[in-house]
Design a protein around this motif. Structure first.
Motif, PDB file in Angstrom:
ATOM      1  N   LYS A 174       0.833  -1.198   0.000  1.00  0.00           N
ATOM      2  CA  LYS A 174       0.000   0.000   0.000  1.00  0.00           C
ATOM      3  C   LYS A 174       0.876   1.258   0.000  1.00  0.00           C
ATOM      4  O   LYS A 174       0.613   2.204  -0.744  1.00  0.00           O
ATOM      5  N   ALA A 175       1.931   1.252   0.807  1.00  0.00           N
ATOM      6  CA  ALA A 175       2.834   2.413   0.847  1.00  0.00           C
ATOM      7  C   ALA A 175       3.490   2.635  -0.507  1.00  0.00           C
ATOM      8  O   ALA A 175       3.596   3.780  -0.969  1.00  0.00           O
ATOM      9  N   ILE A 176       3.914   1.570  -1.148  1.00  0.00           N
ATOM     10  CA  ILE A 176       4.550   1.696  -2.458  1.00  0.00           C
ATOM     11  C   ILE A 176       3.565   2.281  -3.470  1.00  0.00           C
ATOM     12  O   ILE A 176       3.921   3.169  -4.259  1.00  0.00           O
ATOM     13  N   ARG A 177       2.313   1.823  -3.441  1.00  0.00           N
ATOM     14  CA  ARG A 177       1.292   2.392  -4.342  1.00  0.00           C
ATOM     15  C   ARG A 177       1.101   3.882  -4.051  1.00  0.00           C
ATOM     16  O   ARG A 177       1.000   4.696  -4.965  1.00  0.00           O
ATOM     17  N   ASP A 178       1.054   4.222  -2.760  1.00  0.00           N
ATOM     18  CA  ASP A 178       0.878   5.629  -2.382  1.00  0.00           C
ATOM     19  C   ASP A 178       2.051   6.490  -2.837  1.00  0.00           C
ATOM     20  O   ASP A 178       1.861   7.622  -3.251  1.00  0.00           O
ATOM     21  N   PHE A 179       3.263   5.957  -2.761  1.00  0.00           N
ATOM     22  CA  PHE A 179       4.440   6.704  -3.200  1.00  0.00           C
ATOM     23  C   PHE A 179       4.304   7.111  -4.662  1.00  0.00           C
ATOM     24  O   PHE A 179       4.752   8.183  -5.062  1.00  0.00           O
ATOM     25  N   HIS A 180       3.676   6.245  -5.449  1.00  0.00           N
ATOM     26  CA  HIS A 180       3.538   6.516  -6.885  1.00  0.00           C
ATOM     27  C   HIS A 180       2.357   7.438  -7.195  1.00  0.00           C
ATOM     28  O   HIS A 180       2.347   8.076  -8.248  1.00  0.00           O
ATOM     29  N   THR A 181       1.361   7.509  -6.301  1.00  0.00           N
ATOM     30  CA  THR A 181       0.157   8.269  -6.623  1.00  0.00           C
ATOM     31  C   THR A 181       0.055   9.612  -5.915  1.00  0.00           C
ATOM     32  O   THR A 181      -0.606  10.506  -6.422  1.00  0.00           O
ATOM     33  N   VAL A 182       0.684   9.762  -4.755  1.00  0.00           N
ATOM     34  CA  VAL A 182       0.581  11.021  -4.014  1.00  0.00           C
ATOM     35  C   VAL A 182       1.449  12.070  -4.694  1.00  0.00           C
ATOM     36  O   VAL A 182       2.630  11.856  -4.924  1.00  0.00           O
ATOM     37  N   LYS A 183       0.817  13.185  -4.995  1.00  0.00           N
ATOM     38  CA  LYS A 183       1.518  14.273  -5.678  1.00  0.00           C
ATOM     39  C   LYS A 183       1.898  15.358  -4.675  1.00  0.00           C
ATOM     40  O   LYS A 183       1.169  15.623  -3.723  1.00  0.00           O
ATOM     41  N   PRO A 184       3.023  16.000  -4.897  1.00  0.00           N
ATOM     42  CA  PRO A 184       3.414  17.119  -4.023  1.00  0.00           C
ATOM     43  C   PRO A 184       2.380  18.242  -4.105  1.00  0.00           C
ATOM     44  O   PRO A 184       1.618  18.335  -5.061  1.00  0.00           O
ATOM     45  N   THR A 185       2.363  19.073  -3.100  1.00  0.00           N
ATOM     46  CA  THR A 185       1.410  20.175  -3.039  1.00  0.00           C
ATOM     47  C   THR A 185       2.154  21.505  -3.074  1.00  0.00           C
ATOM     48  O   THR A 185       3.345  21.552  -2.785  1.00  0.00           O
ATOM     49  N   SER A 186       1.439  22.552  -3.408  1.00  0.00           N
ATOM     50  CA  SER A 186       2.057  23.876  -3.426  1.00  0.00           C
ATOM     51  C   SER A 186       1.747  24.645  -2.138  1.00  0.00           C
ATOM     52  O   SER A 186       2.191  25.766  -1.972  1.00  0.00           O
ATOM     53  N   ASP A 187       1.006  24.020  -1.229  1.00  0.00           N
ATOM     54  CA  ASP A 187       0.692  24.630   0.059  1.00  0.00           C
ATOM     55  C   ASP A 187       1.748  24.224   1.084  1.00  0.00           C
ATOM     56  O   ASP A 187       1.945  23.037   1.334  1.00  0.00           O
ATOM     57  N   LEU A 188       2.430  25.186   1.669  1.00  0.00           N
ATOM     58  CA  LEU A 188       3.535  24.920   2.584  1.00  0.00           C
ATOM     59  C   LEU A 188       3.100  24.094   3.786  1.00  0.00           C
ATOM     60  O   LEU A 188       3.743  23.107   4.133  1.00  0.00           O
TER      61      LEU A 188
ATOM     62  N   LEU B 214       3.107  18.806   6.556  1.00  0.00           N
ATOM     63  CA  LEU B 214       2.350  17.692   7.157  1.00  0.00           C
ATOM     64  C   LEU B 214       2.591  16.383   6.409  1.00  0.00           C
ATOM     65  O   LEU B 214       2.727  15.323   7.033  1.00  0.00           O
ATOM     66  N   MET B 215       2.630  16.465   5.089  1.00  0.00           N
ATOM     67  CA  MET B 215       2.886  15.258   4.289  1.00  0.00           C
ATOM     68  C   MET B 215       4.255  14.676   4.633  1.00  0.00           C
ATOM     69  O   MET B 215       4.397  13.453   4.766  1.00  0.00           O
ATOM     70  N   LEU B 216       5.245  15.532   4.795  1.00  0.00           N
ATOM     71  CA  LEU B 216       6.589  15.073   5.143  1.00  0.00           C
ATOM     72  C   LEU B 216       6.604  14.463   6.542  1.00  0.00           C
ATOM     73  O   LEU B 216       7.189  13.396   6.756  1.00  0.00           O
ATOM     74  N   GLN B 217       5.947  15.109   7.495  1.00  0.00           N
ATOM     75  CA  GLN B 217       5.880  14.569   8.853  1.00  0.00           C
ATOM     76  C   GLN B 217       5.185  13.214   8.883  1.00  0.00           C
ATOM     77  O   GLN B 217       5.638  12.286   9.562  1.00  0.00           O
ATOM     78  N   ASP B 218       4.074  13.082   8.160  1.00  0.00           N
ATOM     79  CA  ASP B 218       3.358  11.795   8.082  1.00  0.00           C
ATOM     80  C   ASP B 218       4.242  10.721   7.464  1.00  0.00           C
ATOM     81  O   ASP B 218       4.251   9.580   7.917  1.00  0.00           O
ATOM     82  N   HIS B 219       4.948  11.101   6.433  1.00  0.00           N
ATOM     83  CA  HIS B 219       5.823  10.155   5.738  1.00  0.00           C
ATOM     84  C   HIS B 219       6.888   9.619   6.691  1.00  0.00           C
ATOM     85  O   HIS B 219       7.142   8.415   6.740  1.00  0.00           O
ATOM     86  N   ILE B 220       7.484  10.494   7.475  1.00  0.00           N
ATOM     87  CA  ILE B 220       8.516  10.089   8.428  1.00  0.00           C
ATOM     88  C   ILE B 220       7.910   9.227   9.539  1.00  0.00           C
ATOM     89  O   ILE B 220       8.495   8.212   9.933  1.00  0.00           O
ATOM     90  N   ALA B 221       6.726   9.584  10.018  1.00  0.00           N
ATOM     91  CA  ALA B 221       6.058   8.792  11.063  1.00  0.00           C
ATOM     92  C   ALA B 221       5.695   7.403  10.545  1.00  0.00           C
ATOM     93  O   ALA B 221       5.830   6.405  11.269  1.00  0.00           O
ATOM     94  N   ASN B 222       5.229   7.315   9.313  1.00  0.00           N
ATOM     95  CA  ASN B 222       4.868   6.022   8.728  1.00  0.00           C
ATOM     96  C   ASN B 222       6.086   5.117   8.567  1.00  0.00           C
ATOM     97  O   ASN B 222       5.969   3.898   8.619  1.00  0.00           O
ATOM     98  N   TYR B 223       7.234   5.721   8.387  1.00  0.00           N
ATOM     99  CA  TYR B 223       8.471   4.948   8.274  1.00  0.00           C
ATOM    100  C   TYR B 223       8.701   4.136   9.543  1.00  0.00           C
ATOM    101  O   TYR B 223       8.958   2.938   9.492  1.00  0.00           O
ATOM    102  N   GLN B 224       8.602   4.792  10.679  1.00  0.00           N
ATOM    103  CA  GLN B 224       8.859   4.101  11.941  1.00  0.00           C
ATOM    104  C   GLN B 224       7.835   2.998  12.181  1.00  0.00           C
ATOM    105  O   GLN B 224       8.177   1.914  12.645  1.00  0.00           O
ATOM    106  N   ALA B 225       6.578   3.249  11.840  1.00  0.00           N
ATOM    107  CA  ALA B 225       5.537   2.225  12.018  1.00  0.00           C
ATOM    108  C   ALA B 225       5.829   1.004  11.146  1.00  0.00           C
ATOM    109  O   ALA B 225       5.696  -0.141  11.605  1.00  0.00           O
ATOM    110  N   ALA B 226       6.233   1.229   9.913  1.00  0.00           N
ATOM    111  CA  ALA B 226       6.540   0.115   9.012  1.00  0.00           C
ATOM    112  C   ALA B 226       7.780  -0.642   9.469  1.00  0.00           C
ATOM    113  O   ALA B 226       7.820  -1.872   9.424  1.00  0.00           O
TER     114      ALA B 226
END
Length: 130
Positions: free
Chosen positions: A9-23, A28-40
């Motif tokens: 699921k994470a690999i699929r999300d890596f391919h589909t989630v697009k960066p945003t122009s809202d700071l 938040l996306m970066l923080q979630d990504h780092i938090a999900n790393y530890q869980a995995a």
């Protein structure tokens, strides 16, 4: 099997989630990504540890419903999936980092633009109108 599902699921999300122009969203996306790393990683460590424990116990008994080879194959598959996931995770993290930096750059340009260019435009307009 839950681990492989989470990593797929994470690999699929890596391919589909697009960066945003809202700071704020980019941060938040970066923080979630780092938090999900530890869980995995925690789930991976738990799965590998239990798999190795099962293999050790299976070596000492002849009555095993799942063959040692199947367990070993699963552990190998899990290791392979982890390597793929780690590579894509790092790539996606870099993209999110770049997105945050781009948003910060655009914010800074906007601030500089409003601070310097707007007064210049007012002076130009005042001179032009006179």
């Amino acid at each position: 099997m839950q681990l492989l599902h989470v990593m797929d699921k994470a690999i699929r999300d890596f391919h589909t989630v697009k960066p945003t122009s809202d700071l704020g969203r980019a941060q938040l996306m970066l923080q979630d990504h780092i938090a999900n790393y530890q869980a995995a990683i925690d789930l991976y460590s738990y799965t590998i540890s239990n798999g190795q424990d099962i293999l050790a116990k299976a070596a000492n008994t002849s009555a095993v419903s799942v063959s040692r080879e199947e367990i070993k194959q699963f552990l190998d598959q899990t290791q392979s999936k982890k390597e793929e996931w780690m590579s894509l995770w790092e790539h996606h993290k870099n993209k999110l980092d770049e997105s945050v930096k781009l948003c910060e750059f655009e914010r800074d340009i906007s601030r500089v633009s409003s601070y310097y260019i707007f007064p210049i435009q007012l002076r130009y307009w005042a001179v032009y109108k006179s």
